[in-house]
Design an enzyme around this catalytic site. Structure first.
Site, PDB file in Angstrom:
ATOM      1  N   GLU A 137       1.131  -0.585  -5.124  1.00 13.60           N
ATOM      2  CA  GLU A 137       0.201   0.714  -5.498  1.00 13.60           C
ATOM      3  C   GLU A 137       0.790   1.726  -5.497  1.00 13.60           C
ATOM      4  OE1 GLU A 137      -3.260   3.198  -3.615  1.00 13.60           O
ATOM      5  OE2 GLU A 137      -1.941   2.376  -2.389  1.00 13.60           O
TER       6      GLU A 137
ATOM      7  N   ASP B 206       0.856  -1.175   0.113  1.00 18.18           N
ATOM      8  CA  ASP B 206      -0.086  -0.056   0.036  1.00 18.18           C
ATOM      9  C   ASP B 206       0.942   1.004   0.071  1.00 18.18           C
ATOM     10  OD1 ASP B 206      -2.538   1.257   0.483  1.00 18.18           O
ATOM     11  OD2 ASP B 206      -1.704   1.798   2.182  1.00 18.18           O
TER      12      ASP B 206
END
Length: 733
Positions: free
Chosen positions: A464, A411
């Site tokens: 990401e 993330d």
């Protein structure tokens, strides 16, 4: 009998050490407590504040006499020789019999300490934290925690009435690591660390290496038994490297475990129930993988797991670690891979967490321009510190090895790469070269990907990452970051903006579809329609679609067909596959009742067929990160908002894909193709079985020897309104 303490155990006591014990400030309790040779005697000291009396026993449980209480809580006795012994402690609430924690020597090996200090201990989950342990036949729990700037660290829990004076730990000075073995302690005990920092006592801290936690909102760590699960996924693991190769289909169903479906009483499903209900659903829908929003324990449910504090413990919200392992095992036996979202960028500032862990900025950068994230009000990991670097590498490996996880989606990578990410001028600190890149985080990400490739071959690590950083998914040996894949955030933003336009105006935004294909093969991309696109006022995916009800559903079917036929792997957030109207809410289940309506069932049926075609047709997945797997046929018909391309597989397989982004049926639309003969319509997104209008070509069509779009043959097609056609040569795939 009572010892003659005035003569038999008379000694000169160190008044400073006694006072340090009383004030709970003793930094080296093992030097004073436990057995110590004094001349020809073995003196035993034990610190039991609140005890009524303490009796000294030999290893067989025979009494050696009551110990003398020199000052309140400090008891002294004598052994006839160095030997195992026990303490029988009389508390106001009952009798406790136990071995003395301060009779045991250091339990942490020098190699463990060395590897931890240099950031290379890859089995921290089996070494630090609370480990069920046995020493000289005595069972208990060994606690190990890193707190180099603490003056004193104690383990506290119900077993010692949360009294930090009772179990102060031993310091290994060179590494700043504290440890203690507490005999007769069992798994299931709740505990925390009481830490005395330079400026005083800190709030009780949860264990950074806890393998199990209390159910939130409780914040205690729990002594976990060794993960005793009988894995039966050998076949999956033996095939995983091939199944997850870049030439294989990867269709990911993104799931928030707490809101996918609830029980009849309104409670989220646990891992056992999810295995029974989610896995058959994913199989039926044809997804290859489930991606779970972070399951690492997190204090605030509204963070969806993206602000974790226990990087080694699955959330107690959904069951035990063994039940989580059972879920993963069941997925594998059903042929489904499991990816976890993982957060090495930042962590929340809850008092019981990692922030100012020993009274100093330990896990985080000290300066707020480096260590505090302005968007999320969270601390930023100091990955330049070897111990923190190693802690996070060990966390990644823990999930991949201990729980057989098939991949990690990392993330907020963009926030890790840039020191000025989301910061104003003058509110960030340049790197040592004066630049904006976070060199420590870059080194960490490269090291992470190299270590995973070495130790868990075939596992995926997906970024990401929302910027134009070059080589995110290129090998580290070539200067890349080494990720297996990268979310294509640019494609997602452009195409969602395009599909939300009124079809009348799409001709003016034609490049938002074509632009992504200019860079589609520069990385190993995953096309993501994730949870982030259906929260915070953005509405649902269906809700983004313009027009009346019929057009909204047709646009959704068109968009999904466009996505599944576009180069790149696929990720879709739960609920989008049947056209949920409401924006996602983490406290409620998906609106499954909508499937009673034909339009929603039609979207679901289409997605099921798209996944089937994606898996079965090599042209849709084998070369989806290579230019030779894609060929433009029509990219310039902005007037009609029509696009057409060819997809190609390794063995000459070929598919024709045509999209009509207007609500007009286009009869006799000519598209060039490279091969003469019959072509079969494999999929029409406007078919009646999907609750479409039934317009557009279907069945078998024959080419005409008329050149078009640079091809020697062509087909005359009826393009469905707001629809996609996928065709294949009738000779076979």
């Amino acid at each position: 009998m009572t010892m003659d303490n005035g003569k038999a155990v008379e000694e000169r006591m160190d008044a400073a050490q006694v006072q340090a014990l009383i004030r709970a400030e003793h930094g080296d309790p093992f030097a004073f407590l436990g057995p110590h040779q004094q001349g020809d005697r073995i003196i035993v000291r034990t610190w039991q504040p609140g005890a009524l009396e303490v009796e000294l026993l030999n290893g067989q449980g025979d009494s050696l006499g009551f110990m003398q209480e020199q000052v309140p809580g400090l008891f002294i006795g004598q052994l006839p020789e160095r030997q195992p012994y026990r303490l029988r402690i009389n508390w106001s609430g009952g009798i406790q019999e136990t071995e003395d924690p301060y009779a045991f020597g250091p339990q942490l090996g020098e190699m463990d300490i060395h590897l931890f200090a240099e950031g290379n201990h890859r089995q921290l989950g089996r070494c630090f934290g609370a480990q069920p342990w046995q020493v000289d036949g005595v069972s208990g729990v060994r606690f190990v925690v890193w707190a180099p700037n603490a003056r004193r660290v104690s383990v506290v829990g119900n077993f010692n009435s949360w009294d930090g004076r009772r179990h102060p730990m031993r310091l290994h000075p060179g590494a700043g690591v504290w440890e203690i073995f507490i005999p007769r302690l069992a798994t299931g005990e709740v505990y925390k660390y009481e830490i005395l920092g330079a400026d005083g006592l800190l709030p009780l801290k949860a264990d950074p290496l806890a393998l199990m936690t209390e159910h939130p909102p409780a914040t205690g760590s729990v002594v976990a038994p060794p993960l005793a699960f009988d894995w039966r996924d050998e076949q999956w693991l033996s095939q995983r490297r091939e199944r997850q190769g870049r030439d294989q289909p990867l269709s990911i169903y993104e799931v928030h475990a707490g809101s996918w479906r609830h029980t009849d009483s309104g409670e989220p499903l646990d891992w056992i129930q999810l295995a029974e209900q989610l896995i058959p659903y994913v199989q039926d829908m044809g997804f290859t993988h489930i991606e779970l929003l972070p399951v690492m324990e997190h204090p605030f449910g509204g963070s969806w797991g993206y602000q974790p504090l226990s990087q080694f413990a699955p959330s107690a919200r959904y069951g035990t670690p063994e039940q989580f392992a059972a879920f993963v095992d069941a997925c594998h036996r059903a042929g489904i891979g499991v990816i976890l979202d993982w957060v090495p960028a930042h962590f929340p500032g809850d008092a019981h967490g990692l922030g100012m862990f020993d009274g100093t900025a330990l896990y985080e950068y000290a300066h707020p321009f480096e260590g505090w994230h302005p968007d999320w009000d969270t601390h930023i990991y100091n990955l330049g510190r070897t111990e923190v670097h190693g802690f996070m590498i060990a966390s990644a490996l823990h999930w991949l090895r201990e729980y057989h996880i098939d991949g990690l989606r990392v993330d907020a990578v963009a926030s890790m790469l840039y020191r000025d990410y989301s910061r104003k001028s003058g509110e960030w600190i340049p790197n040592r070269h004066g630049g904006r890149e976070n060199l420590e985080a870059i080194d960490f990400l490269r090291h992470l990907n190299d270590v995973v490739a070495e130790e868990v071959p075939g596992a995926l690590v997906i970024a990401e990452e929302s910027t134009a950083w070059p080589g995110v998914s290129h090998p580290t040996r070539e200067g890349g970051l080494g990720f297996s894949g990268k979310w294509n955030m640019g494609w997602m933003h452009d195409t969602l903006k395009y599909i939300s336009e009124d079809p009348l105006h799409r001709r003016h935004h034609h490049q938002q579809i074509t632009f992504g294909l200019l860079y589609a093969f520069t990385e190993h991309f995953i096309l993501p329609i994730s949870h982030d696109e259906v929260v915070h006022g953005k509405g649902s995916l269906l809700g983004k679609m313009p027009g009346d009800r019929w057009q909204q559903f047709a646009n959704l079917r068109l968009y999904l067909s466009f996505m599944w036929s576009h180069p790149g792997k696929k990720l879709l957030f739960m609920g989008c596959e049947f056209g949920q109207w409401r924006e996602w809410g983490h406290d409620r289940q998906l609106d499954w009742y909508l499937l009673q309506y034909e339009e929603h069932g039609g979207v679901q049926s289409l997605l099921r067929d798209l996944n089937r075609a994606y898996r079965e047709q090599p042209a849709l997945h084998q070369r989806d990160d290579r230019e030779d797997g894609f060929q433009w046929l029509i990219g310039d018909d902005s007037t009609n908002s029509v696009y057409a391309w060819l997809r190609r597989g390794e063995q000459g397989q070929m598919l024709l894909v045509v999209h009509n982004f207007t609500p007009v049926v286009r009869h006799g639309y000519r598209v060039g193709v490279p091969e003469a003969g019959p072509w079969q319509v494999l999929l029409n997104s406007d078919a009646e079985r999907y609750c479409g209008s039934g317009a557009g070509s279907c069945g078998e069509l024959h080419t005409q020897p008329q050149q078009s779009h640079g091809q020697p043959q062509s087909l005359e097609l009826d393009l469905p309104p707001l629809g996609t056609l996928i065709l294949m040569p009738a000779r076979g795939p």
